[in-house]
Design a protein around this motif. Structure first.
Motif, short mmCIF file in Angstrom:
data_model
loop_
_atom_site.label_atom_id
_atom_site.label_comp_id
_atom_site.label_asym_id
_atom_site.label_seq_id
_atom_site.Cartn_x
_atom_site.Cartn_y
_atom_site.Cartn_z
N HIS A 195 -12.53 -55.99 -4.50
CA HIS A 195 -13.23 -55.86 -5.78
C HIS A 195 -14.69 -56.25 -5.64
CE1 HIS A 195 -10.14 -54.61 -8.56
NE2 HIS A 195 -9.32 -55.58 -8.20
N ARG A 196 -14.96 -57.33 -4.94
CA ARG A 196 -16.34 -57.79 -4.78
C ARG A 196 -17.20 -56.77 -4.03
NH1 ARG A 196 -15.16 -64.09 -2.99
NH2 ARG A 196 -14.87 -64.93 -5.12
N ASN A 197 -16.57 -55.99 -3.17
CA ASN A 197 -17.31 -55.01 -2.38
C ASN A 197 -17.24 -53.60 -2.97
OD1 ASN A 197 -18.51 -56.34 0.11
ND2 ASN A 197 -16.43 -57.16 0.14
N GLY A 198 -16.88 -53.52 -4.25
CA GLY A 198 -17.02 -52.27 -4.97
C GLY A 198 -15.87 -51.30 -4.89
N PHE A 199 -14.72 -51.73 -4.38
CA PHE A 199 -13.56 -50.85 -4.33
C PHE A 199 -13.00 -50.69 -5.74
CE2 PHE A 199 -14.08 -51.84 0.02
CZ PHE A 199 -13.35 -50.94 0.77
N SER A 200 -12.67 -49.47 -6.10
CA SER A 200 -12.07 -49.23 -7.41
C SER A 200 -10.60 -49.64 -7.40
CB SER A 200 -12.18 -47.75 -7.77
OG SER A 200 -11.35 -46.96 -6.93
N GLN A 201 -10.05 -49.84 -8.59
CA GLN A 201 -8.64 -50.17 -8.68
C GLN A 201 -7.78 -49.04 -8.12
OE1 GLN A 201 -7.50 -53.18 -9.53
NE2 GLN A 201 -5.48 -52.43 -8.89
N GLU A 202 -8.22 -47.82 -8.29
CA GLU A 202 -7.49 -46.68 -7.74
C GLU A 202 -7.46 -46.72 -6.21
OE1 GLU A 202 -7.67 -41.75 -7.74
OE2 GLU A 202 -9.16 -42.94 -8.86
N ASP A 203 -8.60 -47.04 -5.60
CA ASP A 203 -8.64 -47.15 -4.15
C ASP A 203 -7.76 -48.29 -3.65
OD1 ASP A 203 -10.39 -45.04 -3.86
OD2 ASP A 203 -12.19 -46.31 -3.90
N ILE A 204 -7.81 -49.42 -4.34
CA ILE A 204 -6.98 -50.56 -3.95
C ILE A 204 -5.50 -50.20 -4.04
CG2 ILE A 204 -6.33 -52.92 -4.58
CD1 ILE A 204 -9.29 -53.32 -5.41
N GLN A 205 -5.14 -49.44 -5.06
CA GLN A 205 -3.75 -49.03 -5.20
C GLN A 205 -3.33 -48.11 -4.05
OE1 GLN A 205 -1.62 -50.21 -7.34
NE2 GLN A 205 0.06 -48.96 -6.49
N LYS A 206 -4.20 -47.22 -3.62
CA LYS A 206 -3.89 -46.36 -2.48
C LYS A 206 -3.63 -47.19 -1.22
CE LYS A 206 -6.61 -42.33 -3.96
NZ LYS A 206 -7.82 -41.51 -3.66
N ILE A 207 -4.49 -48.16 -1.01
CA ILE A 207 -4.33 -49.03 0.17
C ILE A 207 -3.03 -49.82 0.08
CG2 ILE A 207 -5.34 -50.98 1.41
CD1 ILE A 207 -8.11 -49.93 0.41
N ALA A 208 -2.73 -50.35 -1.11
CA ALA A 208 -1.51 -51.13 -1.31
C ALA A 208 -0.27 -50.31 -1.01
CB ALA A 208 -1.46 -51.68 -2.73
N GLU A 209 -0.27 -49.05 -1.40
CA GLU A 209 0.89 -48.19 -1.14
C GLU A 209 1.12 -48.00 0.36
OE1 GLU A 209 0.03 -44.62 -3.25
OE2 GLU A 209 0.50 -45.48 -5.22
N ILE A 210 0.04 -47.87 1.10
CA ILE A 210 0.16 -47.73 2.57
C ILE A 210 0.79 -48.97 3.17
CG2 ILE A 210 -1.15 -47.47 4.70
CD1 ILE A 210 -3.26 -45.94 2.95
N TYR A 211 0.33 -50.14 2.75
CA TYR A 211 0.85 -51.37 3.34
C TYR A 211 2.26 -51.71 2.84
CZ TYR A 211 -3.39 -52.23 5.88
OH TYR A 211 -4.43 -52.12 6.78
N ARG A 212 2.63 -51.23 1.67
CA ARG A 212 4.02 -51.42 1.23
C ARG A 212 4.98 -50.71 2.19
NH1 ARG A 212 2.17 -51.87 -4.26
NH2 ARG A 212 1.94 -49.62 -4.50
N VAL A 213 4.60 -49.52 2.61
CA VAL A 213 5.44 -48.81 3.57
C VAL A 213 5.38 -49.48 4.94
CG1 VAL A 213 5.80 -46.62 4.78
CG2 VAL A 213 5.17 -46.63 2.35
N LEU A 214 4.18 -49.83 5.35
CA LEU A 214 4.00 -50.37 6.70
C LEU A 214 4.68 -51.72 6.88
CD1 LEU A 214 2.65 -49.97 9.47
CD2 LEU A 214 0.59 -51.01 8.52
N TYR A 215 4.63 -52.56 5.84
CA TYR A 215 5.11 -53.94 6.01
C TYR A 215 6.37 -54.28 5.24
CZ TYR A 215 1.09 -55.56 8.70
OH TYR A 215 0.16 -55.77 9.69
N LEU A 216 6.71 -53.50 4.24
CA LEU A 216 7.84 -53.90 3.38
C LEU A 216 8.99 -52.90 3.38
CD1 LEU A 216 5.76 -55.18 0.32
CD2 LEU A 216 6.62 -56.49 2.28
N SER A 217 8.98 -51.97 4.32
CA SER A 217 10.02 -50.94 4.34
C SER A 217 11.17 -51.24 5.30
CB SER A 217 9.40 -49.59 4.72
OG SER A 217 8.84 -49.67 6.03
N ASP A 218 11.10 -52.38 6.00
CA ASP A 218 12.12 -52.75 7.00
C ASP A 218 12.20 -51.76 8.16
OD1 ASP A 218 12.92 -55.09 5.67
OD2 ASP A 218 14.27 -53.97 4.37
N LEU A 219 11.14 -51.01 8.38
CA LEU A 219 11.07 -50.10 9.52
C LEU A 219 10.21 -50.71 10.62
CD1 LEU A 219 10.42 -46.74 7.63
CD2 LEU A 219 12.59 -47.50 8.60
N ASN A 220 10.44 -50.29 11.87
CA ASN A 220 9.52 -50.71 12.90
C ASN A 220 8.19 -49.98 12.71
OD1 ASN A 220 9.63 -48.14 14.15
ND2 ASN A 220 11.34 -48.75 15.44
#
Length: 257
Positions: A195-220
């Motif tokens: 947020h401090r570096n100007g990322f929009s909430q929409e951009d942050i949501q896109k990034i969060a979705e990527i990491y949900r799959v990468l880290y919270l999907s129980d996949l290698n």
């Protein structure tokens, strides 16, 4: 009173540069305009310092690497425009491996930090007090490293990360995340920093979705990356994170969850 510092006649010093007492600047050094170099600073051959740089007492720039493979080859240490190096910072010059150590522009490198040979530090990076970066570490733009952290050689810290103080880092940290705990782990996004570096909430949501799959999907990692590519819409963030993970030589940190 005569000047109480030493500048080698072959050193190239820009305009409006102030130099404090008992500072030594050697040959094969280039310093840009409008720099403030305090007393008791040592700048060895191979230093290339940009404009508007502030260097505080006790700093040592471009000393030879602390690497037994070093054979006296001509290498460099770069410090970008507008960067501040606080008290007793050491930035060693490169080896034959990469030929240069780089600290980018508008960085704040706080007191007692060590940046070893062939490191590459991006722009607007903040490294808090008493961190130790081993050889050939890469730190991307806008990263924030907490005080007292130790970073293993060859590690890669992605852009816009937030690393807790006192961290022991022996894996790569992908961009935009917070890393904490022991062993060092993914604990979420660096939301405040984004947020401090100007990322929009929409951009942050896109990034969060990527990491949900990468880290919270129980996949290698391999299968998680495949799922990211197959199920999430194409974006610059997706491509950047996938590229970072696929190219990681040391492997990325795991999730604390």
């Amino acid at each position: 009173m005569s000047n109480m510092y030493y500048v080698h006649p072959e050193a190239k010093i820009g305009n409006n540069v102030t130099i404090g007492n008992f500072t030594n600047i050697y040959e094969n050094v280039e310093i840009g305009d409008n720099c403030e170099i305090a007393g008791n600073v040592t700048i060895y051959p191979g230093a290339r310092i940009g404009s508007g740089v502030k260097i505080f007492p006790g700093a040592v720039i471009s000393a030879i690497p602390q690497d037994l493979k070093f054979r006296g080859e001509e290498t460099y240490a770069y410090v970008g425009d507008g960067t501040t190096l606080r008290e007793c910072v050491t930035v060693n010059r490169g080896t034959a491996s990469k030929g240069k150590t780089v600290v980018g522009s508008n960085c704040l490198i706080m007191a007692y930090n060590h940046v070893a040979h062939d490191c590459v530090i991006g722009n607007r990076v903040i490294i808090s007090n008493a961190c130790q970066l081993a050889g050939e570490v890469v730190v991307d733009d806008y990263a924030v490293i907490g005080g007292g952290s130790l970073v293993h050689q060859f590690c890669h810290l992605g852009r816009n990360i937030m690393l807790q103080g006192g961290a022991l880092v022996n894996k790569d940290i992908p961009p935009y995340v917070k890393a904490a705990r022991e062993p060092i782990s993914y604990v979420g996004l660096n939301t405040i920093g984004l947020h401090r570096n100007g990322f929009s909430q929409e951009d942050i949501q896109k990034i969060a979705e990527i990491y949900r799959v990468l880290y919270l999907s129980d996949l290698n990692v391999t299968n998680a990356i495949k799922l990211v590519q197959e199920t999430l819409p194409e974006s610059s963030y997706r491509d950047e994170i996938v590229k970072f993970v696929v190219n990681s030589e040391r492997g990325i940190i795991r999730s604390a969850v």
